[in-house]
Design a protein around this motif. Structure first.
Motif, PDB file in Angstrom:
ATOM      1  N   TYR A   1      67.895  14.704  17.182  1.00 41.23           N
ATOM      2  CA  TYR A   1      67.524  15.737  18.033  1.00 41.23           C
ATOM      3  C   TYR A   1      68.334  16.509  18.546  1.00 41.23           C
ATOM      4  O   TYR A   1      69.121  16.281  19.281  1.00 41.23           O
ATOM      5  CB  TYR A   1      66.500  15.083  18.939  1.00 41.23           C
ATOM      6  CG  TYR A   1      65.098  13.712  18.333  1.00 41.23           C
ATOM      7  CD1 TYR A   1      63.985  14.565  17.892  1.00 41.23           C
ATOM      8  CD2 TYR A   1      65.806  12.875  17.897  1.00 41.23           C
ATOM      9  CE1 TYR A   1      63.332  13.887  16.950  1.00 41.23           C
ATOM     10  CE2 TYR A   1      64.387  11.929  17.200  1.00 41.23           C
ATOM     11  CZ  TYR A   1      63.319  12.418  16.976  1.00 41.23           C
ATOM     12  OH  TYR A   1      62.884  11.247  16.162  1.00 41.23           O
ATOM     13  N   GLU A   2      67.098  17.955  18.428  1.00 42.92           N
ATOM     14  CA  GLU A   2      68.282  19.189  19.612  1.00 42.92           C
ATOM     15  C   GLU A   2      66.870  19.227  20.447  1.00 42.92           C
ATOM     16  O   GLU A   2      66.345  20.605  19.461  1.00 42.92           O
ATOM     17  CB  GLU A   2      68.946  19.839  19.304  1.00 42.92           C
ATOM     18  CG  GLU A   2      70.046  20.542  20.149  1.00 42.92           C
ATOM     19  CD  GLU A   2      70.969  20.951  19.789  1.00 42.92           C
ATOM     20  OE1 GLU A   2      71.621  22.127  20.004  1.00 42.92           O
ATOM     21  OE2 GLU A   2      71.664  20.566  19.309  1.00 42.92           O
ATOM     22  N   LYS A   3      66.548  19.705  21.509  1.00 41.31           N
ATOM     23  CA  LYS A   3      65.756  20.044  22.049  1.00 41.31           C
ATOM     24  C   LYS A   3      66.036  21.230  23.649  1.00 41.31           C
ATOM     25  O   LYS A   3      66.897  19.946  23.952  1.00 41.31           O
ATOM     26  CB  LYS A   3      64.431  19.255  22.733  1.00 41.31           C
ATOM     27  CG  LYS A   3      63.380  19.005  20.940  1.00 41.31           C
ATOM     28  CD  LYS A   3      62.699  17.974  21.001  1.00 41.31           C
ATOM     29  CE  LYS A   3      61.574  17.172  19.753  1.00 41.31           C
ATOM     30  NZ  LYS A   3      60.646  17.122  19.471  1.00 41.31           N
ATOM     31  N   ILE A   4      64.695  21.797  23.602  1.00 39.48           N
ATOM     32  CA  ILE A   4      64.832  22.108  25.192  1.00 39.48           C
ATOM     33  C   ILE A   4      64.567  21.588  26.145  1.00 39.48           C
ATOM     34  O   ILE A   4      62.803  21.680  25.656  1.00 39.48           O
ATOM     35  CB  ILE A   4      64.380  23.639  25.484  1.00 39.48           C
ATOM     36  CG1 ILE A   4      65.456  24.705  24.142  1.00 39.48           C
ATOM     37  CG2 ILE A   4      64.631  24.642  26.635  1.00 39.48           C
ATOM     38  CD1 ILE A   4      66.578  25.083  24.787  1.00 39.48           C
TER      39      ILE A   4
ATOM     40  N   PHE B   1      70.652   6.949  21.279  1.00 33.85           N
ATOM     41  CA  PHE B   1      71.713   7.382  21.327  1.00 33.85           C
ATOM     42  C   PHE B   1      71.735   8.898  22.246  1.00 33.85           C
ATOM     43  O   PHE B   1      71.433   9.763  21.655  1.00 33.85           O
ATOM     44  CB  PHE B   1      72.954   6.778  20.301  1.00 33.85           C
ATOM     45  CG  PHE B   1      73.792   5.803  20.034  1.00 33.85           C
ATOM     46  CD1 PHE B   1      73.914   4.645  20.404  1.00 33.85           C
ATOM     47  CD2 PHE B   1      72.856   5.547  19.018  1.00 33.85           C
ATOM     48  CE1 PHE B   1      74.453   3.971  19.811  1.00 33.85           C
ATOM     49  CE2 PHE B   1      72.064   4.289  17.988  1.00 33.85           C
ATOM     50  CZ  PHE B   1      73.563   3.453  18.172  1.00 33.85           C
ATOM     51  N   MET B   2      72.264   8.628  23.443  1.00 29.20           N
ATOM     52  CA  MET B   2      71.913  10.472  24.621  1.00 29.20           C
ATOM     53  C   MET B   2      72.834  10.784  24.901  1.00 29.20           C
ATOM     54  O   MET B   2      73.940  10.358  24.678  1.00 29.20           O
ATOM     55  CB  MET B   2      71.250   9.450  25.622  1.00 29.20           C
ATOM     56  CG  MET B   2      70.698   8.385  25.893  1.00 29.20           C
ATOM     57  SD  MET B   2      68.818   8.958  24.997  1.00 29.20           S
ATOM     58  CE  MET B   2      68.595  10.628  25.754  1.00 29.20           C
ATOM     59  N   GLN B   3      73.064  11.928  23.813  1.00 24.55           N
ATOM     60  CA  GLN B   3      74.008  12.580  24.619  1.00 24.55           C
ATOM     61  C   GLN B   3      74.002  13.627  25.359  1.00 24.55           C
ATOM     62  O   GLN B   3      72.920  14.701  26.115  1.00 24.55           O
ATOM     63  CB  GLN B   3      74.518  14.088  23.309  1.00 24.55           C
ATOM     64  CG  GLN B   3      75.159  15.565  23.619  1.00 24.55           C
ATOM     65  CD  GLN B   3      76.258  14.368  23.332  1.00 24.55           C
ATOM     66  OE1 GLN B   3      76.902  14.139  21.806  1.00 24.55           O
ATOM     67  NE2 GLN B   3      77.403  14.880  24.545  1.00 24.55           N
ATOM     68  N   ALA B   4      75.441  13.906  26.593  1.00 23.46           N
ATOM     69  CA  ALA B   4      75.276  14.581  27.592  1.00 23.46           C
ATOM     70  C   ALA B   4      75.867  15.777  27.791  1.00 23.46           C
ATOM     71  O   ALA B   4      76.196  16.759  26.314  1.00 23.46           O
ATOM     72  CB  ALA B   4      77.073  13.907  28.071  1.00 23.46           C
ATOM     73  N   LEU B   5      74.992  16.551  28.337  1.00 24.46           N
ATOM     74  CA  LEU B   5      75.562  18.000  28.011  1.00 24.46           C
ATOM     75  C   LEU B   5      76.513  18.208  28.644  1.00 24.46           C
ATOM     76  O   LEU B   5      77.069  17.757  29.483  1.00 24.46           O
ATOM     77  CB  LEU B   5      74.236  18.397  29.124  1.00 24.46           C
ATOM     78  CG  LEU B   5      73.881  20.308  28.618  1.00 24.46           C
ATOM     79  CD1 LEU B   5      73.162  20.631  27.675  1.00 24.46           C
ATOM     80  CD2 LEU B   5      73.226  21.446  30.152  1.00 24.46           C
ATOM     81  N   VAL B   6      77.158  19.770  27.860  1.00 22.21           N
ATOM     82  CA  VAL B   6      78.444  20.123  28.085  1.00 22.21           C
ATOM     83  C   VAL B   6      78.213  21.324  29.511  1.00 22.21           C
ATOM     84  O   VAL B   6      77.068  21.975  29.764  1.00 22.21           O
ATOM     85  CB  VAL B   6      79.046  20.884  27.237  1.00 22.21           C
ATOM     86  CG1 VAL B   6      80.516  21.451  27.691  1.00 22.21           C
ATOM     87  CG2 VAL B   6      79.392  19.845  25.799  1.00 22.21           C
ATOM     88  N   ARG B   7      78.775  20.698  30.632  1.00 25.60           N
ATOM     89  CA  ARG B   7      78.690  21.408  31.716  1.00 25.60           C
ATOM     90  C   ARG B   7      80.283  21.668  32.452  1.00 25.60           C
ATOM     91  O   ARG B   7      81.298  21.275  31.814  1.00 25.60           O
ATOM     92  CB  ARG B   7      78.194  20.175  32.558  1.00 25.60           C
ATOM     93  CG  ARG B   7      76.881  19.173  32.406  1.00 25.60           C
ATOM     94  CD  ARG B   7      76.507  18.630  33.324  1.00 25.60           C
ATOM     95  NE  ARG B   7      75.570  17.457  32.579  1.00 25.60           N
ATOM     96  CZ  ARG B   7      74.532  18.144  32.802  1.00 25.60           C
ATOM     97  NH1 ARG B   7      73.448  19.728  33.919  1.00 25.60           N
ATOM     98  NH2 ARG B   7      73.403  16.813  32.275  1.00 25.60           N
TER      99      ARG B   7
END
Length: 600
Positions: free
Chosen positions: A317-320, A377-383
């Motif tokens: 998934y990829e969502k705002i 499996f969660m993805q952290a935001l690139v920051r």
């Protein structure tokens, strides 16, 4: 062991190594496409190891993602890195990089002249230069010319002509750093030199820490590694014999790419022999992309086949969410029954890594398939990373990392929202939701336990110790900390006043544990050493495990134990009441004891 500190943690997590570069790398970060690599193009990188110099060329295509695979290519004699990068073969490799979103590095012999294939001590130490290039590519520091987020488990080695011989020789001397070797038109290697190289000790935990080389005593000739001899075997009978023996391989069936195949009897490694030169696209897609090397309980690492995430049981998934571009991956087992309540496990990767990385490292999908779980499996935001001289990288706002950001609730909110979405789509048992993670992901797991104690029935942080900062009005939270003996981010030793002891005390206090009610257990023939802090009802609410001879990593053995020995035993009622094997857990009173750690 050194005392724990945030500075030491960052040093270890970022894998910062010496560079001969003065200016910071220039990068462009677009928050609208946060997961894309911020440095693209071709760069010349100087490598320094033990006062010796090497020249390499780094190629980073557009669209690189967090934790990207990499290929290091060794040039023939009398060929510089830039000459090979611009050659026909170099251009073909760059097309492979563009298509597969991988990074490339071209490395040449000293001054572009001759590889030191006899390992003469009065010539450059080529294996040290190669190892340092690998370490340099692991760094995200802006002091590097071309920093990116490299997958240390999926870095492979290719060589042409004399560079092919160099790949076979220095590849074994750095064998734990690579997951595969391809030698094209390789020239011969002196058998005696190769035999001596095989007797040397390799790094037990590359890209993590260089300690324990002598203690672990892993000989190069004991490490399994896939090798493809492409139009090279006739000139390299010594190397072929060496790798057959190192892999404990036996002859097996040929395939459409290799006339002869040897298969390891102890791992997934194979040795291929082809009589004709293959295109880079064939070499990468059919061989180098297939295996990975994970640091684990196995000596020399755990060699495994790469996971196919196009499997229909994975949904990406990829969502705002809350104004940010977020990602996660859901694994639904084949046995899922929508009429039955299903447990949910939330898994988080470490700093700079990815949801794919933690999935393959931990193999929670296997536990899910065996037990009917759903896994997120969660993805952290690139920051952007204030206070750290790093390019933007995937980071969870939790634990020590939270001090770098104003809004410390963003990721707790994101994960909570995804859990709610998952509950709306699947029949989730709301009393059996669990969280685990590695390193920075361990911080996130602890943060979730503190901020959402009623949501999670138990948590298991691996590879970092995060103290509780909440008061006792919260519900109890079962927690199991697991670290490696040689963990670069944690002081495993229990010494009065260090972060490890203080963290355990804080969670014992949080859960009102009598520290006198402590027992010790061993698993895996004593390799796992566990302290269990029980309630007055003899319920193990706080646990701490040190795994001997292991580094800063998350392993399938940990996933298995966390589920069967810990998570599966806990559940909550809708009001937050906690149960252990269907027995209600009563809150006791915190009583401190000092007999479980060493006085300072």
């Amino acid at each position: 062991m050194k005392n724990q500190s945030f500075c030491v943690l960052l040093f270890c997590l970022l894998v910062v190594f010496p560079f001969s570069i003065a200016a910071d790398a220039k990068y462009v970060f677009d928050s609208n496409t946060p997961y894309n690599g911020v440095v693209v193009g071709q760069y010349t990188q100087t490598i320094t190891a033990n006062n010796e110099i090497g020249e390499s060329v780094i190629y980073l295509p557009k669209g690189l993602q967090p934790w990207t695979p990499a290929v290091i290519i060794l040039t023939p004699n009398d060929t510089t890195a830039i000459q090979f990068a611009e050659s026909k073969d170099g251009q073909e490799w760059k097309k492979v990089a563009d298509t597969n979103l991988i990074a490339l590095a071209f490395l040449c012999p000293h001054n572009g002249e001759k590889w030191n294939l006899n390992c003469n001590t009065n010539e450059r130490n080529d294996s040290a230069i190669l190892s340092q290039l690998y370490m340099t590519m692991r760094s995200k520091s802006t002091k590097n010319v071309a920093p990116f987020s490299m997958d240390k488990s999926h870095t492979t080695l290719v060589g042409y002509a004399e560079g092919g011989a160099a790949a076979l020789l220095f590849g074994t001397m750095c064998s734990t750093e690579f997951s595969g070797i391809a030698a094209i038109n390789a020239t011969s290697i002196n058998k005696e030199v190769l035999t001596l190289a095989g007797e040397k000790y390799v790094l037990p935990f590359p890209a993590d820490t260089t300690v324990a080389i002598e203690e672990m005593a892993i000989k190069a000739n004991s490490v399994n590694i896939p090798v493809w001899f492409i139009n090279s075997s006739n000139a390299n009978s010594a190397a072929l014999e060496y790798y057959i023996k190192a892999n404990k391989a036996v002859k097996s069936k040929s395939n459409k790419h290799a006339q002869t195949v040897y298969t390891s009897t102890t791992s997934v490694a194979e040795i291929w022999i082809s009589n004709k030169v293959k295109k880079p696209s064939v070499i990468y897609s059919n061989f180098l992309s297939k295996t990975k090397r994970f640091m684990g309980m196995q000596r020399g690492g755990r060699l495994a086949l790469a996971k196919d995430f196009t499997d229909k049981k994975f949904t990406i998934y990829e969502k705002i969410i809350n104004g940010e571009q977020r990602r996660w991956m859901t694994y639904v087992p084949q046995t899922y029954n929508p009429t039955k309540k299903t447990p949910l496990v939330v898994v988080m990767h470490g700093y700079t890594a990815s949801m794919y990385a933690i999935a393959e490292e931990s193999q929670w999908y296997d536990i899910a398939e065996e037990n009917g779980l759903i896994v997120l499996f969660m993805q952290a935001l690139v920051r952007e990373t204030p206070m750290i001289k790093n390019i933007p990288a995937a980071a969870w706002i939790a634990g020590k990392f939270a001090s770098m950001y104003k809004d410390t609730t963003v990721d707790v909110s994101f994960i909570s929202d995804v859990i709610e979405m998952t509950k709306a789509k699947y029949n989730i048992d709301t009393g059996r939701i669990y969280a685990t993670g590695h390193s920075n992901g361990a911080m996130m797991a602890a943060q979730l336990g503190m901020d959402k104690p009623n949501l999670f029935a138990a948590i298991a942080p691996v590879g970092y110790m995060t103290p509780s900062n909440k008061n006792k009005s919260q519900n109890m939270v079962p927690i199991w900390f697991i670290v490696g003996e040689y963990d670069s981010a944690v002081t495993a030793a229990l010494i009065e006043g260090n972060n490890t002891v203080n963290t355990i005390i804080s969670w014992n206090d949080f859960n009102d544990i009598d520290e006198n009610l402590i027992i010790k257990e061993e698993q895996y023939n004593g390799q796992w050493q566990t302290l269990i802090f029980n309630t007055v009802q003899k319920i193990p609410l706080v646990q701490y495990t040190v795994i001997k001879n292991t580094p800063h990593t998350y392993m399938p053995e940990e996933s298995k134990s966390i589920w069967y020995d810990f998570f599966s035993k806990y559940n909550r009622d809708s009001d937050g009441t906690l149960y252990y094997q269907n027995k209600k857990i009563d809150r006791g009173a915190y009583i401190q004891a000092k007999n479980w750690y060493t006085a300072q």
